[in-house]
Motif scaffolding. Structure first.
Motif, PDB file in Angstrom:
ATOM      1  N   GLY A  14     -30.873   4.712-103.943  1.00 56.38           N
ATOM      2  CA  GLY A  14     -30.442   3.547-105.369  1.00 56.38           C
ATOM      3  C   GLY A  14     -29.344   3.724-105.978  1.00 56.38           C
ATOM      4  O   GLY A  14     -28.059   3.150-106.335  1.00 56.38           O
ATOM      5  N   LEU A  15     -28.934   5.130-106.446  1.00 55.18           N
ATOM      6  CA  LEU A  15     -27.631   5.859-106.615  1.00 55.18           C
ATOM      7  C   LEU A  15     -26.507   5.985-106.221  1.00 55.18           C
ATOM      8  O   LEU A  15     -25.732   6.019-106.326  1.00 55.18           O
ATOM      9  N   THR A  16     -27.095   6.343-104.583  1.00 52.48           N
ATOM     10  CA  THR A  16     -26.474   5.827-103.917  1.00 52.48           C
ATOM     11  C   THR A  16     -25.616   4.330-103.736  1.00 52.48           C
ATOM     12  O   THR A  16     -23.973   4.717-103.862  1.00 52.48           O
ATOM     13  N   LEU A 133     -31.705  16.822 -95.503  1.00 53.66           N
ATOM     14  CA  LEU A 133     -32.295  17.614 -96.660  1.00 53.66           C
ATOM     15  C   LEU A 133     -33.080  17.156 -97.313  1.00 53.66           C
ATOM     16  O   LEU A 133     -33.742  16.228 -97.207  1.00 53.66           O
ATOM     17  N   ARG A 134     -33.630  18.492 -98.117  1.00 53.58           N
ATOM     18  CA  ARG A 134     -35.167  17.908 -99.144  1.00 53.58           C
ATOM     19  C   ARG A 134     -34.814  18.069-100.562  1.00 53.58           C
ATOM     20  O   ARG A 134     -33.971  19.410-101.201  1.00 53.58           O
ATOM     21  N   PHE A 135     -34.632  17.134-101.092  1.00 51.24           N
ATOM     22  CA  PHE A 135     -33.897  17.270-102.517  1.00 51.24           C
ATOM     23  C   PHE A 135     -35.078  16.433-103.694  1.00 51.24           C
ATOM     24  O   PHE A 135     -34.821  14.905-103.425  1.00 51.24           O
ATOM     25  N   LEU A 136     -36.066  17.124-104.651  1.00 48.75           N
ATOM     26  CA  LEU A 136     -37.124  16.493-105.916  1.00 48.75           C
ATOM     27  C   LEU A 136     -37.695  15.262-104.476  1.00 48.75           C
ATOM     28  O   LEU A 136     -38.237  14.474-105.428  1.00 48.75           O
ATOM     29  N   GLY A 137     -38.518  15.976-103.561  1.00 43.70           N
ATOM     30  CA  GLY A 137     -39.179  14.972-102.515  1.00 43.70           C
ATOM     31  C   GLY A 137     -38.532  14.187-101.708  1.00 43.70           C
ATOM     32  O   GLY A 137     -39.377  13.812-100.790  1.00 43.70           O
ATOM     33  N   ALA A 138     -37.266  13.977-102.043  1.00 47.51           N
ATOM     34  CA  ALA A 138     -36.093  13.151-101.452  1.00 47.51           C
ATOM     35  C   ALA A 138     -35.573  13.542-100.350  1.00 47.51           C
ATOM     36  O   ALA A 138     -35.603  14.708-100.070  1.00 47.51           O
ATOM     37  N   GLN A 143     -23.970  13.255 -96.604  1.00 46.24           N
ATOM     38  CA  GLN A 143     -23.102  12.114 -96.819  1.00 46.24           C
ATOM     39  C   GLN A 143     -23.722  11.611 -98.655  1.00 46.24           C
ATOM     40  O   GLN A 143     -22.650  11.282 -99.073  1.00 46.24           O
ATOM     41  N   ASN A 144     -25.109  11.726 -98.520  1.00 46.04           N
ATOM     42  CA  ASN A 144     -26.271  10.883 -99.796  1.00 46.04           C
ATOM     43  C   ASN A 144     -25.341  11.630-101.311  1.00 46.04           C
ATOM     44  O   ASN A 144     -24.132  11.634-102.187  1.00 46.04           O
ATOM     45  N   LEU A 145     -25.518  12.977-100.276  1.00 50.07           N
ATOM     46  CA  LEU A 145     -24.842  13.874-102.137  1.00 50.07           C
ATOM     47  C   LEU A 145     -23.505  13.935-102.022  1.00 50.07           C
ATOM     48  O   LEU A 145     -22.192  14.128-102.835  1.00 50.07           O
ATOM     49  N   THR A 151     -17.995   9.796-106.500  1.00 50.24           N
ATOM     50  CA  THR A 151     -17.579   8.957-107.782  1.00 50.24           C
ATOM     51  C   THR A 151     -17.960  10.121-109.090  1.00 50.24           C
ATOM     52  O   THR A 151     -16.907   9.731-109.320  1.00 50.24           O
ATOM     53  N   LEU A 152     -18.555  10.719-109.242  1.00 45.39           N
ATOM     54  CA  LEU A 152     -18.593  12.015-110.010  1.00 45.39           C
ATOM     55  C   LEU A 152     -17.415  12.099-110.771  1.00 45.39           C
ATOM     56  O   LEU A 152     -16.345  12.404-112.130  1.00 45.39           O
TER      57      LEU A 152
END
Lengths: 294, 248
Positions: A14-16, A133-138, A143-145, A151-152
Motif C-alpha cells: 500500500g505504501l508503494t 528481501l524480507r522486511f518486518l515480515g513482508a 524496487q519497492n525500497l 518518493t521521500l
C-alpha cells in the motif's frame, strides 16, 4: 503466512502504490496552485516517464543514474510545452476551457505515445537487480525500497525548495496572491512555467519508478493519474501535505481493502472511502478551505 | 523623477483616464485625491505596469516605463503598495519582506538587502517582534506595515501607496501617516492615493484632485485645503483628519 506477515505485506505494498499516488497528487497541486486548473494530462506525464525509462534503460542501455534524470528532464520539458503552447496561448481565460485543453492534450499525448511505443506492455528493468528481501515480515523487491526512498527524497527536495529558497517562496507567493507577487517584480509567468515543469518532473519520477513493477505502456499512467487526482481531493485539493497524506491513505486503503475482501473490489473500496471522507469533510483531510482574506 | 504624461486608459468603451499628467519630484510626498471610482487605482495600475496606457507615457528619471513588464518597473525603482495590503498571509513577516527584495536577488545585493532588513525593522518596530509569525495573523495596521516594508525592500525611488489608511482605526492611521512622512529622508518619494483627504494632505507637500478620470485641480496641500469648493465637492465636509477613510 501468519496474519502479521500478511498485514505487513499489505501495508508495504500500500505504501508503494501510495507513494506513486502522492507524487501524482503533488503534480496536480502544483499546477492547481499556480493556475487554478486541474491538469488532466498529469497521468500522461507518468506514462511518458515509464516509456522514457524503457527506451533509455532498455533500448539505449544507459545506466539508471543517467536515465532517470534524463527522463525527468524530458517530461518536465513536456510540461513546459503544454503551458507555453496550449494553456498560455488559449484565447479564453475561462477555467473550464483551460481544463478541457488539458483533457485534449492528454488524448493527443496518448495518441503520440501509441504511435512511438506501440500498444503492447513494455518491460522496464528495475533500478537494481531483483533479489527478494524480507522486511518486518513482508517480502519486498529492491524496487519497492527504491520507490519509497525516491518518493521521500522528492518530498524532501520540495519541502526545501518551497520553504528555504527565494524562488520557491516566489512560487508560493504567486499561488497566494498573483497580483501582489507581480507588484513585487516577480515574473508570474515564469513561476507558472516552473510549476508545470515541476509537475512534469514529479509525474516522470512516478512513472519511472513504478513501471518496473507494472510494465510501461502508452496509457499506464492514466489510472494512476486519476488516483492521484482522487488522492489530492482526499487530502484537500491544493494542499501539499494533504496530497502526500491523501496518496498514502489511498494506497493503504486499496491494499488493505483488497486483502480484507477481494482485489476485485480494491478500486471500489478506495473510492467509497474517498466519498465518505468528502461527505464528512468536504474540504478533504487537511484542506482549510479558502485562504483567510486579509 | 516620476512623470506621468497625458495618459489615457479605457476599459472597453468606458474611458477611465483622460489626459492625466502628474509629477513627483525627489524627496516629495504627493497626494492623489478623488472619490471612489475617479480612476485613482487605474492610474496606479498604469504607473506600475499592470495596465498599458492607450496613450501617453510614464517616465522615471527620464526612462520610459509604460508598456514594460511590472518586473522591470519594479527594478527601475517604482513600487506599489496595493490597496487592502495584500500581504502573503500564510508566509511569515520575514518571508514577505524577503519577497519584497525579489528584484535584488543577485549576490551583489546581499549586503545591502540585509542592511535594508534592519532598516525596515527599525522603521516598523512591531514587525521586528513578529518576524516569524504568518503575516495573515497580524492586525490591520501591522499588515499595512508588512505591505509597506515589503515594498521598501525593493529599494524604491518612488513608492506608490494605494489607500494605506483603509479600514484602520484613527490612531493606527496616524501612526502610518507619521511613517510615510519619514520616507523622503530614506531617499524615497511618495505618491499617496487616499480617500482620507485631510489625513493625506497633512503629510503631503502637494496634491492632485482626480474626478471622472481627469485631473481637476493641482496645487500645494495648503491650496487644496484652502479651496472651499474643492473641500466640499471632492473631499467632503464630513471628513476629518484621522478618520478611517472606509469606503462606503
Amino acid at each position: 503466512m501468519s496474519g502479521w506477515e500478511q498485514l505487513s505485506q499489505y501495508v508495504m505494498s500500500g505504501l508503494t502504490t501510495g507513494s506513486i499516488y502522492a507524487l501524482a497528487a503533488l503534480g496536480f497541486c502544483l499546477i492547481y496552485n499556480a493556475t487554478h486548473i486541474v491538469n488532466f494530462a498529469q497521468g500522461d506525464f507518468i506514462s511518458l516517464g515509464g516509456l522514457m525509462m524503457y527506451t533509455l534503460l532498455g533500448a539505449a542501455g544507459l545506466p539508471a543514474l543517467l536515465a532517470l534524470p534524463l527522463a525527468v528532464a524530458v517530461v518536465a520539458g513536456l510540461g513546459v510545452m503544454l503551458e507555453a503552447l496550449a494553456i498560455r496561448r488559449a484565447k479564453s481565460r475561462d477555467l473550464t476551457v483551460l481544463i478541457f485543453i488539458t483533457v485534449a492534450a492528454s488524448a493527443l499525448f496518448r495518441g503520440v505515445f501509441k504511435e512511438i511505443w506501440g500498444k503492447q506492455a513494455l518491460a522496464v528493468p528495475p533500478l537494481s537487480p531483483d533479489v527478494p528481501l524480507r522486511f518486518l515480515g513482508a517480502t519486498l523487491t529492491p524496487q519497492n525500497l527504491w520507490i519509497l526512498a525516491i518518493t521521500l527524497a522528492a518530498i524532501a527536495v520540495l519541502i526545501y525548495f518551497f520553504n528555504h529558497t527565494l524562488t520557491g517562496r516566489a512560487v508560493r507567493a504567486v499561488a497566494i496572491n498573483p497580483k501582489a507577487a507581480a507588484l513585487m517584480g516577480i515574473d508570474t509567468r515564469r513561476m507558472v512555467r516552473l510549476s508545470f515543469a515541476l509537475a512534469g518532473g514529479l509525474g516522470a519520477l512516478a512513472g519511472a519508478i513504478i513501471t518496473p513493477i507494472t510494465t510501461a505502456s502508452y496509457h499506464v499512467g492514466v489510472m494512476m493519474g486519476l488516483k492521484g487526482f482522487a488522492a489530492a481531493v482526499l487530502g484537500g485539493y491544493g494542499n501539499f501535505l494533504g496530497a502526500i497524506v491523501g496518496g498514502l491513505t489511498l494506497g493503504l486503503l486499496e491494499s488493505l481493502g483488497a486483502g480484507a475482501l477481494s482485489s476485485a473490489y480494491k478500486d471500489v473500496i478506495a473510492f467509497v472511502v474517498l466519498l465518505l471522507v468528502l461527505f464528512i469533510r468536504p474540504r478533504g483531510l487537511l484542506g482549510r478551505g479558502e485562504e483567510a482574506r486579509v | 523623477m516620476l512623470s506621468v504624461q497625458s495618459v489615457d486608459y479605457s476599459y472597453g468603451p468606458v474611458k477611465a483616464l483622460r489626459e492625466v499628467s502628474l509629477t513627483v519630484g525627489p524627496g516629495e510626498i504627493v497626494s492623489l485625491l478623488g472619490a471612489n471610482g475617479a480612476g485613482k487605482t487605474t492610474l496606479l495600475s498604469v504607473i506600475s505596469g499592470l495596465l498599458a496606457p492607450a496613450r501617453g507615457q510614464v517616465l522615471l528619471g527620464g526612462q520610459v516605463l509604460s508598456g514594460r513588464k511590472t518586473s522591470l518597473v519594479v527594478e527601475a525603482g517604482l513600487v506599489q503598495v496595493p490597496e487592502g495590503r495584500q500581504v502573503f498571509g500564510p508566509l511569515s513577516v520575514e518571508e514577505n519582506l524577503q519577497l519584497g527584495a525579489y528584484c535584488r536577488r543577485g549576490r551583489q545585493h546581499r549586503q545591502q538587502v540585509s542592511r535594508d532588513f534592519e532598516q525596515v525593522y527599525h522603521l516598523f518596530p512591531p514587525l521586528a517582534r513578529r518576524r516569524r509569525q504568518p503575516a495573515g495573523t497580524l492586525s490591520g495596521g501591522e499588515q499595512q506595515m508588512v505591505a509597506m516594508g515589503r515594498a521598501l525592500m525593493a529599494a524604491p525611488k518612488v513608492l506608490l501607496l494605494d489607500e494605506p489608511s483603509l479600514g484602520l482605526a484613527p490612531l493606527v492611521t496616524r501612526e502610518i501617516f507619521d511613517i510615510i512622512k519619514k520616507l523622503p529622508e530614506q531617499g524615497c518619494s511618495v505618491l499617496l492615493v487616499e480617500q482620507n483627504a485631510l489625513g493625506a494632505l497633512s503629510v503631503a507637500h502637494r496634491g492632485y484632485v482626480l474626478t471622472n478620470g481627469s485631473i481637476r485641480f493641482s496645487g500645494s496641500a495648503a491650496e487644496i485645503l484652502g479651496d472651499r469648493q474643492l473641500r466640499e465637492a471632492f473631499l467632503g465636509p464630513e471628513r476629518f483628519e484621522g478618520s478611517t477613510g472606509n469606503k462606503p
